[in-house]
Design an enzyme around this catalytic site. Structure first.
Site, PDB file in Angstrom:
ATOM      1  CG  ASN A 211      -0.134  -0.046   2.365  1.00 52.83           C
ATOM      2  OD1 ASN A 211       0.530   0.669   2.729  1.00 52.83           O
ATOM      3  ND2 ASN A 211      -0.273  -1.397   3.114  1.00 52.83           N
ATOM      4  CG  ASP A 280      -6.109  -6.046   6.674  1.00 51.67           C
ATOM      5  OD1 ASP A 280      -5.521  -5.900   7.669  1.00 51.67           O
ATOM      6  OD2 ASP A 280      -6.592  -5.198   6.203  1.00 51.67           O
ATOM      7  CE  LYS A 290       8.858 -10.828 -14.653  1.00 55.51           C
ATOM      8  NZ  LYS A 290       9.667 -10.032 -15.649  1.00 55.51           N
ATOM      9  CG  ASP A 307      -5.857  -7.608  13.986  1.00 57.44           C
ATOM     10  OD1 ASP A 307      -5.101  -6.458  14.435  1.00 57.44           O
ATOM     11  OD2 ASP A 307      -6.852  -7.036  14.023  1.00 57.44           O
ATOM     12  CB  VAL A 309      -3.307  -3.293  16.979  1.00 59.95           C
ATOM     13  CG1 VAL A 309      -4.452  -3.267  16.329  1.00 59.95           C
ATOM     14  CG2 VAL A 309      -3.095  -2.377  18.012  1.00 59.95           C
ATOM     15  CG  PHE A 324      -2.784   5.906  13.513  1.00 58.18           C
ATOM     16  CD1 PHE A 324      -2.143   5.810  14.536  1.00 58.18           C
ATOM     17  CD2 PHE A 324      -2.677   7.288  12.747  1.00 58.18           C
ATOM     18  CE1 PHE A 324      -1.299   6.957  15.370  1.00 58.18           C
ATOM     19  CE2 PHE A 324      -2.060   8.215  13.273  1.00 58.18           C
ATOM     20  CZ  PHE A 324      -1.483   7.867  14.465  1.00 58.18           C
ATOM     21  CE  LYS A 338     -10.220  -0.564  10.427  1.00 63.71           C
ATOM     22  NZ  LYS A 338      -9.572   0.274   9.284  1.00 63.71           N
ATOM     23  CE  LYS A 342      -8.095  -4.134  14.009  1.00 64.47           C
ATOM     24  NZ  LYS A 342      -6.904  -4.597  13.118  1.00 64.47           N
TER      25      LYS A 342
END
Ligand code: PMT
Length: 399
Positions: A211, A280, A290, A307, A309, A324, A338, A342
Site C-alpha cells: 500500500n 491484511d 517470476k 492482526d 494490534v 490508527f 476498530k 481491537k
C-alpha cells in the site's frame, strides 16, 4: 531553552579523557538548574581531574572505589544505583563504551551502570580514529540497541591535533539532552513501541502486494515520543526515509515479520502505537520464479495475516494501545468499530485522499478515546507532537 532538571538526582560518571576538564562545568550547570549531583570517577579520570575538584563543585564526596569500606558504609554502589534518577557518563571513553557494551562490571562506575534501573546517557569523547574504528562503532550499536542514550560526539579539532568526530559535545548541549528525559510531555522514562510504514507480501521474486504508506506518520510519532523522554523502539516496514537517530529501529518486510518483532518487544512496553498500514492478506503461495503473463487472467488466492494490534489487545496486562485507521468513507464509524474490536484505548482516524493520510507530508485527524478531539491539517511532525501530548495525558490519567 527551559530545562526540567529541578530536584532530579543525577549520578555523573567521569572516565579518563582530556574532556574530563569539562565535567566540573557540567556539575555546576546541573546544580544551577536545581539538580542534585553525585559523582563517580574511574581511576583514569582521576589522572585528568582530581576528586577534590569534583567534590568541591558537587558538594558531595566523590565515589571512586568499588571495594571501599568507608564509602560502602555511607552510600554503597547499589544504593547509589538506586538513588539516581539518571546516570550520565561524560566524558565516556572508548574503553568505557567497550566495557559497558560487554556487560563488564569491573569497577564502581560500570557496576552502578549495570545495577541501576535509571536511564543511562553517555557523551563519548575520544580521538577521531578511535571513534571511527569498527569496534567502537559496533559497541555504539550495542549500546544504542540496549536503549542507552548516546549524545554526540561532535566534530572538530581535537586535543591530540587530529580533526574529525570524537569531541565531547558541550556541557550546555548535554544538559539539554538530559533535560529531554524529564521533559513535560509526560513520557519521561516510558517505553513506547511504534509500528510504521507498509508491509510487502510477496507474490513471486519480483512482485508484492503493498500500500502507499510512506512511514512518515509513524516515524514522526517515534521521534516526538523520544523528544518527550520516552525510550522508543520503532518497528518499520520497508520505507525510504532515514532511520531516526537515538531510536532503536527494527526493520521488517512482511506482516508476519512485523508481528514477530512486536511480540518480542511488547513485554515491558507501556504504550503501543500501531501506525503501520499492515497488509491484511498475503498470497497463499509465493511462486519460486517470476510469473509470466501467458494467461489472459490469473487468480491469486490470499490468506489472512495476523492482526498485530488485535493480538496485543488480548495480552494481560496489556499496554496502553493507540491504533490508527485510514478510511475513505464512514471514517468515524469505521474507526470506532476498530477501536472496540481491537481493544484499543485510543484510535486516530485519518481520511485518505491526495492531500492527507497516506504518503503525504500533512495529515488531519480525529482522535477517538475517552473524548473526541479533532486536529486540523498540519505537517505530520507537528501533528505527532500534539498527538504525543494527548496520548501522554490519557496514559497518565489511566494509571
Ligand atoms: O505512512 P504514512 O504515509 O505517513 O501514512 C500514515 C497512515 C495513513 C498509514 C497512518 O496514519 C494510518 O492510518 N495507519 C493505519 C492504516 C490502517 O488503515 O490500518 P487498518 O485499518 O488496516 O488497521 C487498523 C489498526 O490495526 C492500525 O493501527 C494497524 O496498524 C493495525 N493492524 C492492522 C492490520 C493488521 N494485520 N495488524 C494490525 O496491527
Amino acid at each position: 531553552m527551559a530545562l526540567f532538571l529541578a530536584n532530579k538526582r543525577i549520578l555523573l560518571g567521569v572516565t579518563g579523557s582530556i574532556a574530563a576538564y569539562k565535567s566540573p562545568e557540567i556539575v555546576r550547570r546541573l546544580r544551577e538548574s536545581g539538580a542534585v549531583v553525585r559523582v563517580a570517577m574511574t581511576e583514569n579520570a582521576q589522572r585528568f581531574i582530581t576528586p577534590l575538584t569534583m567534590q568541591a563543585v558537587s558538594g558531595y564526596p566523590v565515589h571512586q572505589e568499588l571495594f571501599d569500606l568507608q564509602a560502602e558504609a555511607a552510600m554503597g554502589h547499589i544504593e547509589l544505583a538506586r538513588w539516581a534518577d539518571v546516570v550520565l557518563v561524560a566524558p565516556a571513553t572508548a574503553d568505557f563504551m567497550a566495557r559497558l557494551a560487554n556487560g563488564n562490571a569491573d569497577d564502581l562506575l560500570t557496576t552502578v551502570c549495570l545495577a541501576t534501573k535509571a536511564p543511562l546517557m553517555i557523551a563519548p569523547a575520544m580521538n577521531q580514529g578511535m571513534w571511527q574504528h569498527v569496534l567502537t562503532q559496533e559497541n555504539l550499536q550495542i549500546l544504542q540497541r540496549k536503549r542507552i542514550q548516546v549524545v554526540g560526539p561532535s566534530e572538530g579539532s581535537q586535543a591530540c591535533g587530529d580533526i574529525g568526530p570524537g569531541r565531547m559535545i558541550e556541557p550546555v548541549e548535554i544538559l539539554e539532552k538530559l533535560s529531554g528525559l524529564f521533559a513535560h510531555g509526560g513520557m519521561a522514562g516510558l517505553r513506547v513501541l511504534v509500528t510504521a510504514g507498509p508491509t510487502h507480501e510477496a507474490i513471486d521474486p519480483v512482485r508484492f502486494i503493498s500500500n502507499g504508506s510512506s512511514g512518515k506518520m509513524g516515524y514522526a510519532l517515534a521521534e516526538a515520543a523520544h523528544e518527550a523522554g520516552a525510550i522508543v523502539t520503532l518497528i518499520s516496514g520497508p520505507v525510504v526515509i532515514r532511520e531516526p537517530e537515538q531510536i532503536e529501529c527494527v526493520h521488517v518486510i512482511t506482516a508476519n515479520e512485523m508481528y514477530d518483532a512486536v511480540m518480542r518487544k511488547i513485554i515491558d512496553c507501556d504504550i503501543f502505537l500501531a501506525v503501520a498500514a499492515v497488509g491484511d492478506y498475503r498470497s497463499k503461495t509465493i511462486a519460486k520464479q517470476k510469473i509470466h503473463k501467458d494467461q489472459a487472467a490469473m487468480l491469486l488466492e490470499l490468506e489472512r495475516n495476523p492482526d498485530i494490534v488485535g493480538s496485543v489487545g488480548k495480552l494481560s496486562p496489556k499496554p496502553f494501545i493507540v491504533g490508527f485507521a485510514a478510511e475513505t468513507e464512514n471514517l468515524l464509524e469505521q474507526a470506532e468499530a476498530k477501536r472496540k474490536r481491537k481493544n484499543m484505548d485510543m484510535i486516530v482516524a485519518n481520511r485518505v485522499d491526495t492531500k492527507v493520510g497516506m504518503g503525504t507530508d500533512d495529515n488531519e485527524v480525529m482522535v477517538l478515546g475517552e473524548k473526541r478531539v479533532s486536529l486540523p491539517l498540519m505537517p505530520k511532525q507537528k501533528l505527532a507532537r500534539e498527538l504525543i501530548m494527548m496520548i501522554a495525558s490519557a496514559y497518565q490519567a489511566k494509571q
